[in-house]
Design a protein around this motif. Sequence first.
Motif, short mmCIF file in Angstrom:
data_model
loop_
_atom_site.label_atom_id
_atom_site.label_comp_id
_atom_site.label_asym_id
_atom_site.label_seq_id
_atom_site.Cartn_x
_atom_site.Cartn_y
_atom_site.Cartn_z
N PHE A 42 -75.51 92.13 12.61
CA PHE A 42 -76.00 92.30 11.25
C PHE A 42 -75.01 91.73 10.24
CE2 PHE A 42 -77.23 94.47 7.36
CZ PHE A 42 -78.62 94.42 7.43
N HIS A 43 -73.74 91.96 10.45
CA HIS A 43 -72.72 91.39 9.57
C HIS A 43 -72.79 89.86 9.57
CE1 HIS A 43 -68.85 89.82 8.31
NE2 HIS A 43 -68.65 89.38 9.54
N GLN A 44 -72.86 89.26 10.75
CA GLN A 44 -72.90 87.81 10.82
C GLN A 44 -74.19 87.27 10.23
OE1 GLN A 44 -71.90 86.08 14.59
NE2 GLN A 44 -69.96 87.16 14.75
N LEU A 45 -75.29 88.01 10.38
CA LEU A 45 -76.55 87.60 9.78
C LEU A 45 -76.43 87.55 8.25
CD1 LEU A 45 -79.62 87.02 9.78
CD2 LEU A 45 -79.96 89.50 9.80
N LEU A 46 -75.76 88.53 7.66
CA LEU A 46 -75.58 88.53 6.21
C LEU A 46 -74.80 87.29 5.77
CD1 LEU A 46 -74.71 92.26 5.40
CD2 LEU A 46 -76.94 91.14 5.41
N ASP A 47 -73.75 86.96 6.51
CA ASP A 47 -72.99 85.74 6.20
C ASP A 47 -73.87 84.51 6.34
OD1 ASP A 47 -70.62 86.91 5.54
OD2 ASP A 47 -69.63 86.54 7.44
N HIS A 48 -74.63 84.45 7.42
CA HIS A 48 -75.48 83.29 7.69
C HIS A 48 -76.53 83.13 6.59
CE1 HIS A 48 -77.27 80.20 10.23
NE2 HIS A 48 -78.45 80.75 10.02
N ARG A 49 -77.12 84.22 6.17
CA ARG A 49 -78.14 84.16 5.12
C ARG A 49 -77.54 83.68 3.79
NH1 ARG A 49 -81.72 89.18 2.65
NH2 ARG A 49 -83.46 87.94 1.87
N TRP A 50 -76.34 84.13 3.51
CA TRP A 50 -75.68 83.72 2.27
C TRP A 50 -75.41 82.22 2.27
CZ3 TRP A 50 -70.96 81.63 0.78
CH2 TRP A 50 -70.65 81.73 -0.59
N TYR A 51 -74.89 81.68 3.39
CA TYR A 51 -74.62 80.24 3.47
C TYR A 51 -75.92 79.44 3.40
CZ TYR A 51 -69.71 81.05 4.55
OH TYR A 51 -68.40 81.43 4.48
N MET A 52 -76.97 79.95 4.03
CA MET A 52 -78.27 79.27 3.93
C MET A 52 -78.73 79.19 2.48
SD MET A 52 -80.45 80.80 7.15
CE MET A 52 -81.94 79.88 6.65
N ALA A 53 -78.56 80.30 1.75
CA ALA A 53 -78.98 80.33 0.35
C ALA A 53 -78.16 79.36 -0.49
CB ALA A 53 -78.86 81.75 -0.19
N GLN A 54 -76.86 79.28 -0.20
CA GLN A 54 -76.02 78.35 -0.95
C GLN A 54 -76.43 76.91 -0.70
OE1 GLN A 54 -73.43 79.36 -3.22
NE2 GLN A 54 -74.69 81.19 -2.88
N ASN A 55 -76.70 76.58 0.55
CA ASN A 55 -77.06 75.20 0.89
C ASN A 55 -78.44 74.83 0.35
OD1 ASN A 55 -74.64 74.80 2.26
ND2 ASN A 55 -75.50 75.48 4.23
N ALA A 56 -79.38 75.80 0.36
CA ALA A 56 -80.75 75.51 -0.07
C ALA A 56 -80.95 75.78 -1.56
CB ALA A 56 -81.74 76.36 0.74
N ASN A 57 -79.96 76.43 -2.20
CA ASN A 57 -80.04 76.76 -3.62
C ASN A 57 -81.28 77.60 -3.92
OD1 ASN A 57 -79.02 76.78 -6.24
ND2 ASN A 57 -80.22 74.97 -6.83
N ARG A 58 -81.56 78.56 -3.04
CA ARG A 58 -82.69 79.47 -3.23
C ARG A 58 -82.46 80.72 -2.41
NH1 ARG A 58 -86.07 79.52 1.29
NH2 ARG A 58 -85.75 77.78 2.74
N ASP A 59 -83.20 81.78 -2.73
CA ASP A 59 -83.15 82.98 -1.91
C ASP A 59 -83.80 82.71 -0.56
OD1 ASP A 59 -81.83 84.50 -3.74
OD2 ASP A 59 -83.63 85.36 -4.62
N ILE A 60 -83.19 83.23 0.48
CA ILE A 60 -83.70 83.04 1.84
C ILE A 60 -84.34 84.34 2.31
CG2 ILE A 60 -83.13 82.44 4.23
CD1 ILE A 60 -82.78 80.15 2.26
#
Length: 436
Positions: A361-379
Motif C-alpha cells: 500500500f505504501h509503494q502504491l501511494l508512491d506509484h500513484r503520486w509519480y503517475m499523477a506528476q507525469n500525467a499532470n492529472r489525478d490518477i
Amino acid sequence: MSGSLNITSATADPALLDLPWNVPLDAWPNENIASLPKGLSRHLVRFAHLSGRVVAIKETTSEMAKREYEMLRTLQSLEIPCVEPLAVITNRTDEDGDPLNSVLVTRHLKFSLPYRALYSQALRPDTATRLVDALALLLVRVHMVGLFWGDVSLSNTLFRRDAGAFAAYLVDAETGQLYPGGLSNGQRENDLEIARVNIAGELMDLEAGGRVADELDPVNVSNGIVAAYRLLWKELTGSESFASSERWRITERVERLNHLGFDIEELAIKTDEFGTTVRIQPKVVDAGHHQRRLLRLTGLDAEENQARRLLNDLDSYGVAYGNPDADEEMMAHEWLVRVFEPVVRAIPRELKGKLEPAEVFHQLLDHRWYMAQNANRDIPLAEAVTSYVQDVLRHRRDEATVIDPATTPIDVQEPDDEDIDADEVGADADDWRLNV
C-alpha cells in the motif's frame, strides 16, 4: 529415532517429532530443507519446513541453546523486535548412539531478509545508511530495556522493509546480558563500538568481493551508527531546560518523540526556585506510537513507518470524505473497507508473497503520486493499482519466504488483470488525491 530426545518448547507442535533429529543438520534431506537467504553465522544454521511454515535451526551447545531461548522469550515479553523462539532440542544422538549438537529452533520472520539479500548487484550508500539507521534504532531500544547485546552486527540482524526505510530485528542473542537496573554509559559505548567495528568489517568484506557501489565508504557508513545512535538516545532520554515563558516546548518535545515513533509514559517537569526556568525529561518511553494507533483504529499490524504512512492516508481520506459528526474509529473503519482492503484484494494471488500488504500500500501511494506528476492529472486508484501490479510488483522477487518452487504444482485460480477495476478498489475513493 534413537536416544532420549528432549524438546523444550513454548508451543506444543507434534510435528517437531517428525524432523530428522538423529541426522547431523548439515546432512538433512532436501525434503526437509527450505532454501532461504541467510547471513553469516559462527554456527551452522539451516531453514526447514515445519507445519506449513519455515523455521530456522541453529546447532550450538545445550547451554547456549537454552540460554538464547530464554533470552529471546524475555526480549519478546519486553516488546523488543526479535525472532520468535520455538524450541530447544537436546540429547540428540545419531543412529549409532553418538551424540549430536543441540539446536535452537526459531520461527522464520516473514518478509525479512539478511542484509546481504537486500540488494541485487551492488550495495548502494543510501541502502547501507538506511540499514545502519535501522540497526541504531534497534540498539537504542535494547539498551533502554537494559540489554547489553555484545555482538551487534548487520549479520545478527534481520531487516523488513518499512515504507522507504527498514525495520531491524534481533536474531542472535546468545551473547546478550540483561541488566534490570539499566546499562552504564560504558556498557552502551562498548556495544556501540562493537557495532561500528563489525559493520565496517562486514562492508569491507562486501567491498573486497566487488559487492558494493564504488562511492560507498565502509568506514563512513559504520561511523554513521554512532551518530544516529547518539542523536536518538539524546532525544529519547536527555533533559531539556528553557524559560517558563516557552512552555510550548513541552508539547514540541512530545510531538518530536511521537514523530520518531515513541510514546512518553511519564514526563518529569521541574522549575527552579524563581519559577523562571523549566526542566523536562522523559522518564519512560515506549516505541510503536503509530503502530499502536493504527492497530487500535483498524486492527492492522504494521511496521512503524508503514503505520505512519497508512495513518496519513487515513487522515487525508477523513478530510476529503469525513463527516464532521463521525468519530475517528468510524472513519478508520470506512477507510479500511473502502480503500485499504480492496487494494489488497486486487493483488493477484501469485504476487501476494512479493511484499507484505502494508508495504504494498505504501509503494502504491508512491506509484500513484509519480503517475499523477507525469500525467499532470489525478490518477484513479484502480488505474494506479493496475499500473503498480504490472509495472512494479510483478517484477519484484518474493520476500515472504524466498524459497524454491514447490515440487508439486498447486492448481489455483488467479484473478485476471481486468478484474482490477474501480468497483473492486472503491470508486468513491478515486476522486480524492492521496496524501503522499
